[in-house]
Design a protein around this motif. Structure first.
Motif, PDB file in Angstrom:
ATOM      1  N   HIS A 109       0.829  -1.204   0.000  1.00 31.91           N
ATOM      2  CA  HIS A 109       0.000   0.000   0.000  1.00 31.91           C
ATOM      3  C   HIS A 109       0.864   1.254   0.000  1.00 31.91           C
ATOM      4  O   HIS A 109       0.630   2.184  -0.779  1.00 31.91           O
ATOM      5  CB  HIS A 109      -0.924  -0.009   1.211  1.00 31.91           C
ATOM      6  N   ARG A 110       1.856   1.266   0.857  1.00 30.43           N
ATOM      7  CA  ARG A 110       2.727   2.441   0.957  1.00 30.43           C
ATOM      8  C   ARG A 110       3.387   2.742  -0.391  1.00 30.43           C
ATOM      9  O   ARG A 110       3.379   3.885  -0.874  1.00 30.43           O
ATOM     10  CB  ARG A 110       3.808   2.200   2.018  1.00 30.43           C
ATOM     11  N   ALA A 112       2.464   1.703  -3.391  1.00 29.76           N
ATOM     12  CA  ALA A 112       1.493   2.044  -4.429  1.00 29.76           C
ATOM     13  C   ALA A 112       1.084   3.511  -4.315  1.00 29.76           C
ATOM     14  O   ALA A 112       1.006   4.224  -5.313  1.00 29.76           O
ATOM     15  CB  ALA A 112       0.268   1.140  -4.330  1.00 29.76           C
ATOM     16  N   VAL A 113       0.854   3.968  -3.090  1.00 29.20           N
ATOM     17  CA  VAL A 113       0.478   5.373  -2.903  1.00 29.20           C
ATOM     18  C   VAL A 113       1.632   6.283  -3.280  1.00 29.20           C
ATOM     19  O   VAL A 113       1.468   7.268  -3.998  1.00 29.20           O
ATOM     20  CB  VAL A 113       0.046   5.628  -1.443  1.00 29.20           C
ATOM     21  N   ALA A 114       2.822   5.934  -2.794  1.00 28.94           N
ATOM     22  CA  ALA A 114       3.968   6.816  -2.989  1.00 28.94           C
ATOM     23  C   ALA A 114       4.352   6.931  -4.453  1.00 28.94           C
ATOM     24  O   ALA A 114       4.697   8.008  -4.925  1.00 28.94           O
ATOM     25  CB  ALA A 114       5.160   6.312  -2.170  1.00 28.94           C
ATOM     26  N   PHE A 126      -2.455  -1.579  -9.900  1.00 34.42           N
ATOM     27  CA  PHE A 126      -2.614  -2.019  -8.519  1.00 34.42           C
ATOM     28  C   PHE A 126      -4.064  -1.879  -8.062  1.00 34.42           C
ATOM     29  O   PHE A 126      -4.616  -2.794  -7.429  1.00 34.42           O
ATOM     30  CB  PHE A 126      -1.705  -1.205  -7.604  1.00 34.42           C
ATOM     31  N   TYR A 127      -4.656  -0.765  -8.423  1.00 35.63           N
ATOM     32  CA  TYR A 127      -6.039  -0.529  -8.012  1.00 35.63           C
ATOM     33  C   TYR A 127      -6.966  -1.606  -8.567  1.00 35.63           C
ATOM     34  O   TYR A 127      -7.794  -2.166  -7.845  1.00 35.63           O
ATOM     35  CB  TYR A 127      -6.490   0.841  -8.498  1.00 35.63           C
ATOM     36  N   ASN A 176      -1.301   3.277   8.305  1.00 37.38           N
ATOM     37  CA  ASN A 176      -0.713   3.997   7.177  1.00 37.38           C
ATOM     38  C   ASN A 176       0.288   5.058   7.618  1.00 37.38           C
ATOM     39  O   ASN A 176       1.266   5.316   6.929  1.00 37.38           O
ATOM     40  CB  ASN A 176      -1.810   4.665   6.345  1.00 37.38           C
TER      41      ASN A 176
ATOM     42  N   ARG B 110      -0.288  11.582   0.336  1.00 41.43           N
ATOM     43  CA  ARG B 110       0.717  10.756  -0.336  1.00 41.43           C
ATOM     44  C   ARG B 110       2.066  10.841   0.386  1.00 41.43           C
ATOM     45  O   ARG B 110       2.709   9.826   0.672  1.00 41.43           O
ATOM     46  CB  ARG B 110       0.873  11.232  -1.784  1.00 41.43           C
ATOM     47  N   VAL B 113       2.044   9.163   3.895  1.00 39.56           N
ATOM     48  CA  VAL B 113       2.123   7.706   3.798  1.00 39.56           C
ATOM     49  C   VAL B 113       3.521   7.279   3.382  1.00 39.56           C
ATOM     50  O   VAL B 113       4.127   6.380   3.966  1.00 39.56           O
ATOM     51  CB  VAL B 113       1.088   7.157   2.794  1.00 39.56           C
ATOM     52  N   ALA B 114       4.055   7.957   2.365  1.00 39.18           N
ATOM     53  CA  ALA B 114       5.335   7.534   1.805  1.00 39.18           C
ATOM     54  C   ALA B 114       6.477   7.718   2.794  1.00 39.18           C
ATOM     55  O   ALA B 114       7.369   6.878   2.885  1.00 39.18           O
ATOM     56  CB  ALA B 114       5.619   8.318   0.520  1.00 39.18           C
ATOM     57  N   SER B 116       6.307   8.231   6.211  1.00 40.38           N
ATOM     58  CA  SER B 116       6.124   7.848   7.611  1.00 40.38           C
ATOM     59  C   SER B 116       7.150   6.817   8.038  1.00 40.38           C
ATOM     60  O   SER B 116       7.572   6.792   9.190  1.00 40.38           O
ATOM     61  CB  SER B 116       4.711   7.301   7.833  1.00 40.38           C
ATOM     62  N   ASP B 173      -9.761   5.394  -2.819  1.00 39.51           N
ATOM     63  CA  ASP B 173      -8.789   4.517  -3.473  1.00 39.51           C
ATOM     64  C   ASP B 173      -8.431   5.028  -4.851  1.00 39.51           C
ATOM     65  O   ASP B 173      -7.257   5.064  -5.233  1.00 39.51           O
ATOM     66  CB  ASP B 173      -9.318   3.086  -3.570  1.00 39.51           C
ATOM     67  N   ASN B 176      -6.132   7.923  -4.291  1.00 39.02           N
ATOM     68  CA  ASN B 176      -4.824   7.560  -3.763  1.00 39.02           C
ATOM     69  C   ASN B 176      -3.955   6.861  -4.790  1.00 39.02           C
ATOM     70  O   ASN B 176      -2.734   7.019  -4.783  1.00 39.02           O
ATOM     71  CB  ASN B 176      -4.982   6.648  -2.545  1.00 39.02           C
ATOM     72  N   PHE B 177      -4.566   6.067  -5.650  1.00 41.82           N
ATOM     73  CA  PHE B 177      -3.772   5.335  -6.629  1.00 41.82           C
ATOM     74  C   PHE B 177      -3.788   6.007  -7.987  1.00 41.82           C
ATOM     75  O   PHE B 177      -3.457   5.390  -8.998  1.00 41.82           O
ATOM     76  CB  PHE B 177      -4.264   3.889  -6.717  1.00 41.82           C
ATOM     77  N   VAL B 179      -5.964   6.903 -10.110  1.00 43.69           N
ATOM     78  CA  VAL B 179      -6.779   6.371 -11.191  1.00 43.69           C
ATOM     79  C   VAL B 179      -7.727   7.459 -11.701  1.00 43.69           C
ATOM     80  O   VAL B 179      -7.963   7.585 -12.896  1.00 43.69           O
ATOM     81  CB  VAL B 179      -7.580   5.145 -10.707  1.00 43.69           C
TER      82      VAL B 179
END
Lengths: 209, 209
Positions: A109-110, A112-114, A126-127, A176, B110, B113-114, B116, B173, B176-177, B179
DNA sequence: ACCAATGTAAACTGACCGGTTCAGTATCGA
DNA sequence: TCGATACTGAACCGGTCAGTTTACATTGGT
């Protein structure tokens, strides 16, 4: 000639490379991972790695693709059960929570978001094979429940995603943002039970719209 | 001597630097942002930048802290309204959705999350002044509704987070991804209405537990 | 025994980046 | 007007990294 820039050659140690790359990427992210370390962890020379993959970027994309395939295959095993919607939902909720709490789930998850911003197609891939796939599976089950007259749902897609999101309550953010990464059985049970209860309060037959 | 390594000096162009750093960090992430570019965007020499901040890491942390403070201050303005729970929840849902759909919300999320994993204290700080703060505000409102006998909630914290998560259904989602990043009013309205309906189905008085 | 494919180890290139230094310029209060 | 302070611009340093090259080793089929 005839050498597409995105060609990926197979070879004896292909899987070794992919496994090593997965480990390093998962724990360091894309930028944080160095090709030298990937080669070292994979037990392979850098030259060999570059004889398989044209560059770091495509290696990374291939790792993510492989992981998505793996996850989808595994998820396909555990599906519908001939039980009450409540029992099935409880089971699904447990699986959802367990996944995003796991080391693997957190890392995927990390990353994919980053990296979705840097790799446009990665996020989509990924989604689709992750959250969207799970929602689709759940949606089919909900549809069946509606056909059986057990649930009443006007917007199945939204309902499925609502359920998934209810499973994230109070846990996902802490995971997260690295605030808390291990949870007791009670903490998980509280979220699972809450998700099922709220979902059924809305969609079980005999409740007001 | 007497020079603590974490000292941050103020100066005439302090805000310029912080603003430039915010822009670059937000669009490139921590690793992706180069100090040279930050200085360029800020309209300041690299030397000046380094006369304010001891290193890139502390500059980044200061940017995030400032953004969190800004967000908290802004959120404090728009709070309770003397209206029905439904109206208040609808209003809150709109705000929640609008925030995580916005460019700023996406970027902050983003990066939080990335990074952290790399910056342990960053995740906690962001969590507390972001999601946790919002949940706390909402929790107080829900508590008041319970006291007024309009809602029945056994676990207010969980309920508040459930509501926030319901607002994420089907949109978060995809955001975040990467899309889908722009949504029509109808798409948003569907999620907001769904979140309020599901939440009230569970917690409004006169519904089965 | 030979050859061709495959892999290895290590050095190398070119670029970039965080951080420092320094000579020179702009600003501003006294 | 003077002088202190803040800021500039550019060069520079040490280090890292993606990717290439080269010279050598292993393997397997014929």
């Amino acid at each position: 000639m005839n050498k597409p820039a995105n060609a990926i050659r197979r070879g004896r140690k292909y899987d070794q490379v992919l496994d090593g790359a997965r480990d390093v990427f998962m724990s360091c992210g894309y930028e944080g991972a160095s090709v030298d370390e990937i080669a070292r962890v994979a037990g392979v020379s850098k030259a060999t790695l570059y004889s398989y993959f044209p560059d770091k970027r495509l290696l990374f994309l291939e790792v993510v693709r492989a992981e998505c395939r793996r996850q989808v295959d595994e998820a396909r095993k555990v599906v519908d059960i001939d039980a009450s919607p409540e029992a099935v939902l409880r089971h699904a909720a447990r699986r959802i929570v367990d996944f995003y709490i796991s080391d693997f789930g957190r890392n995927v998850h990390r990353i994919a978001v980053a990296e979705s911003a840097r790799f446009p197609e990665l996020g989509r891939e990924f989604y689709l094979s992750g959250p969207a796939f799970a929602r689709e599976q759940l949606g089919e089950f909900l549809q069946a429940c509606c056909a059986a007259g057990v649930l009443v749902i006007d917007d199945v897609n939204l309902a499925a995603d609502q359920f998934v999101m209810l499973c994230h309550a109070d846990l996902a953010d802490r995971v997260n943002f690295n605030v808390q990464t291990v949870f007791s059985g009670d903490e998980i049970e509280r979220v699972v039970a809450g998700a099922v209860a709220t979902f059924l309060a809305r969609y079980r037959v005999g409740t007001a719209p």
